[in-house]
Design a protein around this motif. Structure first.
Motif, PDB file in Angstrom:
ATOM      1  N   VAL A  55      -5.032  11.117   6.160  1.00 56.96           N
ATOM      2  CA  VAL A  55      -6.281  10.335   6.273  1.00 56.96           C
ATOM      3  C   VAL A  55      -7.024  10.682   7.563  1.00 56.96           C
ATOM      4  O   VAL A  55      -8.264  10.705   7.595  1.00 56.96           O
ATOM      5  N   CYS A  75      -2.877  -0.258   2.433  1.00 55.70           N
ATOM      6  CA  CYS A  75      -2.830   0.646   1.276  1.00 55.70           C
ATOM      7  C   CYS A  75      -3.934   1.694   1.342  1.00 55.70           C
ATOM      8  O   CYS A  75      -3.929   2.659   0.579  1.00 55.70           O
ATOM      9  N   THR A  76      -4.917   1.464   2.212  1.00 58.97           N
ATOM     10  CA  THR A  76      -6.180   2.200   2.158  1.00 58.97           C
ATOM     11  C   THR A  76      -6.039   3.713   2.300  1.00 58.97           C
ATOM     12  O   THR A  76      -6.648   4.449   1.509  1.00 58.97           O
ATOM     13  N   PRO A  77      -5.276   4.237   3.265  1.00 57.95           N
ATOM     14  CA  PRO A  77      -5.177   5.701   3.356  1.00 57.95           C
ATOM     15  C   PRO A  77      -4.653   6.341   2.057  1.00 57.95           C
ATOM     16  O   PRO A  77      -5.205   7.354   1.601  1.00 57.95           O
ATOM     17  N   LEU A  90      -7.360   6.017  -0.666  1.00 57.66           N
ATOM     18  CA  LEU A  90      -8.411   7.035  -0.502  1.00 57.66           C
ATOM     19  C   LEU A  90      -7.947   8.372  -1.066  1.00 57.66           C
ATOM     20  O   LEU A  90      -8.697   9.071  -1.757  1.00 57.66           O
ATOM     21  N   LEU A 136      -9.951   1.166   9.886  1.00 57.90           N
ATOM     22  CA  LEU A 136      -8.829   1.236   8.950  1.00 57.90           C
ATOM     23  C   LEU A 136      -9.009   2.390   7.968  1.00 57.90           C
ATOM     24  O   LEU A 136      -8.042   3.027   7.550  1.00 57.90           O
ATOM     25  N   LEU A 137     -10.264   2.678   7.614  1.00 56.17           N
ATOM     26  CA  LEU A 137     -10.539   3.767   6.675  1.00 56.17           C
ATOM     27  C   LEU A 137     -10.332   5.138   7.312  1.00 56.17           C
ATOM     28  O   LEU A 137     -10.226   6.141   6.606  1.00 56.17           O
ATOM     29  N   MET A 138     -10.311   5.194   8.626  1.00 56.14           N
ATOM     30  CA  MET A 138     -10.094   6.465   9.311  1.00 56.14           C
ATOM     31  C   MET A 138      -8.628   6.646   9.712  1.00 56.14           C
ATOM     32  O   MET A 138      -8.282   7.596  10.413  1.00 56.14           O
ATOM     33  N   GLY A 139      -7.786   5.723   9.277  1.00 51.38           N
ATOM     34  CA  GLY A 139      -6.365   5.843   9.616  1.00 51.38           C
ATOM     35  C   GLY A 139      -6.076   5.459  11.053  1.00 51.38           C
ATOM     36  O   GLY A 139      -5.076   5.882  11.623  1.00 51.38           O
ATOM     37  N   LEU A 169       2.449  -5.268   1.641  1.00 54.11           N
ATOM     38  CA  LEU A 169       2.685  -3.821   1.614  1.00 54.11           C
ATOM     39  C   LEU A 169       3.274  -3.345   2.947  1.00 54.11           C
ATOM     40  O   LEU A 169       4.144  -2.481   2.976  1.00 54.11           O
TER      41      LEU A 169
END
Lengths: 159, 794
Positions: free
Chosen positions: A78, A105-107, A110, B27-30, B205
């Motif tokens: 990611v 869970c996002t990475p 994606l 968060l979307l960039m890790g 998770l």
């Protein structure tokens, strides 16, 4: 001491050489040895999808592959996804749709979504849901994730 | 509304807007910061030997071989922690009669559930720690186990804590009106059903995780904690290690899901902290998935026999039930394991006029994993009992399930009032919510479609629930009973020299969007661009004191504190501006980051200019002026024990009568959580909650063998909802602001999980009814549906 092997691989465009225990799995290597903590560990047996990443163009579970098996491979996590293009558009759509809550869970989500979009997948909600069914999300209920993927396919999202 | 009037539609007013979350990109960039992402110098990893049996006596525990394994730094047993950790007992004084035995982080002498920690290895890596765990020799004498909650009170059942004489932890009865007389009335119809609710668990998770550092030079314990209530944990570590609370710092950064799982005292986490103190070096413990299934709290686990009597016109005459629930061998500390049963008694029937109500719950010990509060505590049970019986009663008297609700739901103009169980209710909209739901789902057309499909052999069902949700709890929830759990929360809002604003709040973020709504509220009240507002939450050293985020309280309580603090700061800013601009404060306002003439006038000076004047050039201010550009306010609910919300939901399901599979085709939810601060975030809370509720209704169950071995210990065995099984969920809102605050916001986090199971169960029974079958056991697995159809074994 456990047996080790030397490996050389490309991770997010950088060449990496390391000596790794043969029992070390790929995601633990990326997280603990390289500090690439964006790939997450959820179940360690290939069910939850949190560690999903790209190995030589194939979407792969980082927990089901050993680091030694990645010798000579090219890996994108990611952290290595570009800010522009499809990945950037998908991030923008995830933000707009609130397609993530805790973000754990996002990475992996994606990675699976990019695989679907990259393969020319249609904005078909049932097909998208089917494709994402290897990635567990406890927070969103999935609908906003499906919305975000449709937004990218139908050109509504821009990086 | 009791407070000053607020306008929510001016420039920089973000309340009510679907503003995207500022932390989403990170968060979307890790670039998340979850506990297991963190490393500390000289850190060691903990792994645990856990009890392999449900009940046993430790005959011997030999750790010598484990100590000699590569990478091992130390091995610590339960006995080693005696005198290091003060035992804890999960009781609260307002739950009169609740009893539980003292617990230690790891077993001493006896093990009482499979998975209980027995010994801990600290090693250079988790893998080496696990290697060494395998070399610990534990000799156990098996003891008979009490696993079945319905037999745990039998005279011949093994008693888990002999000093108590039985396995009863707590019991309570509510008795209002005269149920026995009502049940003998003329012209009534009585329906009686047995309900079963399986155990399930949160399956966050990100598993439970902790990284603890101890600095003996300053007697300072610093805990990176994946959880919801930092100040509660600060108290617990301090009390049970004999430390001063100010020497314990608890920090929660990113939390990968919690749902009530990560708000309890877990032995492995306490043991890891104890090890950090004993070794003087950082200790990390991250549960693996096997440990999560076995040791995260489980939830629900109820068996209920209930009956409802209705008159000829469908009015509820009486509601009567007995509940038994199994909680494992101890009541969880510090929230206790009796709160869920208490909520079931408090909430069942709360949307309806119920003149005669009688309910008893028995909370029993058993040799299984501890049961405690998980998202929508008690709600799924309470809603399924009442709305399940109500739809059965409707069918028995030939009335539509919507019509019977219209006749029994409390009228929207009838508040304030109390429920049958005595709960104070106000600002609810059950009737309006039901009508909106029926309109949204196009009910008449759905019924026509159902009839048409039935002729083709397709069995669809439509089920409803009308519900309440407990939100914004007051001190009456925990504090009154002696729990170290704050009911008030605080916010500090500060204007910095650059014109940016910093908010520090005691509520916490686990993905709901807490930080985002705090930004929206503060930006709106102050009149600044939302991008200029930064938020800190989750650190006992830098935030005000408060309860954290649980029981759907972040927006309603934390949001109100932020609003009050921002209002106070704005007044302070205008006082300073009035002096600098030589006018009166009430002639000024703030908009777009500048002090302006009130009533939409011209900009007079930027907030940055004002702050720089105060911070750098105080010489320009009168000597007697003592400007403050920081304000702190706290807020607690005072008028009510809880601020209830209401909702109406419906499910359409399709039952495959050959395989027993149930598919949720459609789901609708109308929610009234008062003022909606961010509609997108609220919608997503409702959707995520509904899916968690569908999981409990159809898939999720912690299954045990008779001797107490957990059988569902992987994600291949324990089924969670995945994308393909879930429908799109249609969400609508009614906004009836609570009068208890200016903001008017109530909680929304648990409604879906609390209501969806009843709606799905009613829909399945609606589909099965023409076939003469019914099911009142969750999860409604294919095998159970087939058994209900009399097709088991075919």
């Amino acid at each position: 001491m456990p047996e080790t092997r030397d490996i050389t691989l490309t991770v997010n465009g950088e060449t990496v050489t390391a000596t790794v225990p043969v029992r070390l799995n790929l995601v633990d290597f990326l997280r603990n040895s390289l500090g690439l903590t964006g790939s997450h560990v959820g179940c360690e047996h290939g069910v939850c999808g949190a560690c999903t990443l790209d190995v030589d163009g194939a979407t792969t579970r980082g927990c089901l592959m050993l680091a030694v098996q990645a010798d000579g491979c090219t890996i994108t996590t990611v952290e290595g996804l570009p800010a522009h293009g499809m990945a950037g558009a998908l991030r923008a759509a995830f933000t707009e749709r609130n397609a993530l809550q805790c973000g754990f869970c996002t990475p992996g989500m994606l990675a699976s979504a990019l695989e679907y979009i990259g393969a020319g997948g249609a904005a078909d909600r049932t097909a998208i849901r089917e494709h994402l069914s290897g990635n567990y999300c406890r927070c969103t209920g999935y609908q906003s994730i499906v919305d975000a993927v449709c937004d990218v396919i139908e050109g509504r999202a821009r990086a | 509304m009791s407070g000053p009037k607020l306008s929510f539609d001016q420039p920089n007013r973000y309340i009510g807007q679907p503003v995207p979350r500022a932390d989403a990109q990170r968060l979307l960039m890790g670039r998340g910061r979850f506990v297991d992402d963190m490393q500390a110098p000289r850190m060691v990893h903990a792994a645990f030997l856990r009890s392999p049996v449900a009940h046993g006596r430790i005959v011997s525990l030999d750790v010598a071989a484990a100590r000699r394994m590569p990478g091992v730094v130390a091995v610590i047993t339960g006995a080693d922690l005696v005198g290091v950790v003060e035992p804890y007992v999960g009781v609260l004084s307002h739950l009169a009669g609740l009893r539980s035995a003292p617990q230690m982080p790891m077993a001493v002498g006896r093990v009482r559930w499979q998975g209980e920690p027995v010994a801990m290895v600290l090693a250079q890596s988790r893998a080496e720690a696990e290697d060494a765990v395998a070399e610990i020799h534990l000799d156990l004498e098996d003891l008979p186990a009490a696993t079945d909650m319905e037999r745990a009170l039998d005279p011949d059942a093994p008693v888990i804590h002999p000093e108590f004489g039985s396995n009863l932890a707590w019991t309570r009865t509510v008795n209002v009106g005269d149920v026995d007389a009502a049940l003998k009335g003329q012209d009534i119809t009585i329906v009686e059903r047995e309900f079963r609710f399986g155990r399930h668990t949160g399956v966050t998770l990100e598993a439970r995780a902790t990284l603890v550092e101890y600095d003996p030079a300053e007697d300072q314990l610093t805990v990176l904690y994946s959880g919801q209530a930092p100040h509660m944990m600060q108290f617990i570590f301090a009390k049970h290690f004999g430390m001063l609370e100010e020497n314990v710092r608890v920090i929660s950064q990113d939390v990968g899901g919690s749902f009530g799982i990560k708000i309890h005292t877990y032995g492995d986490e306490i043991a890891a902290a104890a090890a950090a103190r004993m070794l003087g070096r950082p200790v990390k413990f991250v549960a693996d998935r096997f440990e999560s299934f076995m040791t995260d709290i489980h939830a629900r686990d109820h068996a209920v026999r209930g009956r409802m009597a209705v008159g000829r016109a469908g009015h509820i005459v009486a509601l009567d039930f007995d509940d038994v629930t199994g909680i494992g061998p101890y009541s969880m500390y510090p929230r206790t394991s009796a709160i869920e049963a208490n909520q079931v008694l408090n909430l069942t029937g709360a949307p309806y006029v119920v003149p005669n109500y009688r309910a008893t719950s028995k909370v029993v010990f058993q040799n299984k994993t501890l049961m405690c509060q998980y998202r929508a505590v008690g709600h799924p049970i309470a809603m399924a009992i009442c709305d399940g019986l109500l739809e059965e009663a409707a069918a028995a008297i030939g009335m539509d399930p919507v019509e019977i609700r219209r006749r029994n739901l409390m009228r929207d103009d009838s508040y304030p009032r109390t429920s049958a169980s005595g709960m104070k209710l106000d600002d609810l909209s059950h009737q309006k919510a039901l009508e909106k739901l029926v309109e949204m789902m196009d009910y008449a057309r759905l019924r026509e479609n159902q009839a048409r499909l039935r002729q083709q052999g397709i069995h669809r069902g439509i089920g409803f629930v009308s519900m309440v949700e407990v939100t914004n709890p007051s001190p009456m929830f925990y504090g009154i009973g002696g729990a170290p759990i704050a009911s008030q929360d605080g916010a500090t809002v500060r204007l910095d020299a650059g014109g940016g604003v910093h908010v520090s709040s005691s509520v916490t973020e686990q993905g709901q969007g807490t930080n985002a709504i705090l930004q929206q509220i503060v930006a709106g009240v102050l009149g600044v661009d939302i991008a200029r507002v930064k938020v800190t939450t989750g650190d006992t050293r830098t935030t005000p004191y408060g309860g954290g985020t649980w029981a759907s309280r972040g927006a309603g309580i934390g949001g109100e504190a932020a609003l009050l603090a921002a209002q106070a700061l704005k007044e302070q800013v205008l006082d300073v501006a009035a002096v600098i601009l030589q006018t009166q404060a009430d002639k000024l306002d703030v908009a777009d980051g500048s002090v302006v003439d009130a009533g939409g006038g011209a900009a007079r000076m930027t907030l940055s200019d004002l702050a720089r004047t105060v911070y750098y050039r105080g010489n320009e201010l009168p000597s007697d002026m003592k400007p403050e550009l920081v304000a702190t306010r706290h807020y607690r609910v005072t008028d009510m024990p809880f601020v209830f919300t209401n909702g109406a939901m419906a499910a359409e399901v399709e039952v495959d009568v050959e395989t027993g599979f149930v598919r949720v085709v459609n789901f609708w939810a109308v929610e009234d959580c008062g003022r909606v601060i961010n509609p997108r975030l609220v919608d997503e809370q409702v959707r995520g909650g509904v899916v968690q509720g569908i999981g409990g209704a159809l898939y999720e169950e912690c299954l045990y063998s008779e001797d107490g071995q957990l059988l569902t210990t992987t994600m291949a065995d324990y089924l969670v909802p995945m994308a393909a099984e879930m429908p799109d969920i249609h969400v609508a809102h009614i906004e009836t602001p609570t009068k208890t605050s200016i903001l008017g916001a109530k909680g929304a986090g648990e409604a879906g999980t609390g209501g969806a199971p009843a709606a799905v169960m009613n829909a399945v029974n609606d589909a099965l009814r023409p076939l003469g079958a019914s099911i009142f056991q969750m999860p409604m697995t294919p095998a159970r549906v087939l058994a209900a159809l009399g097709r088991a074994g075919h």
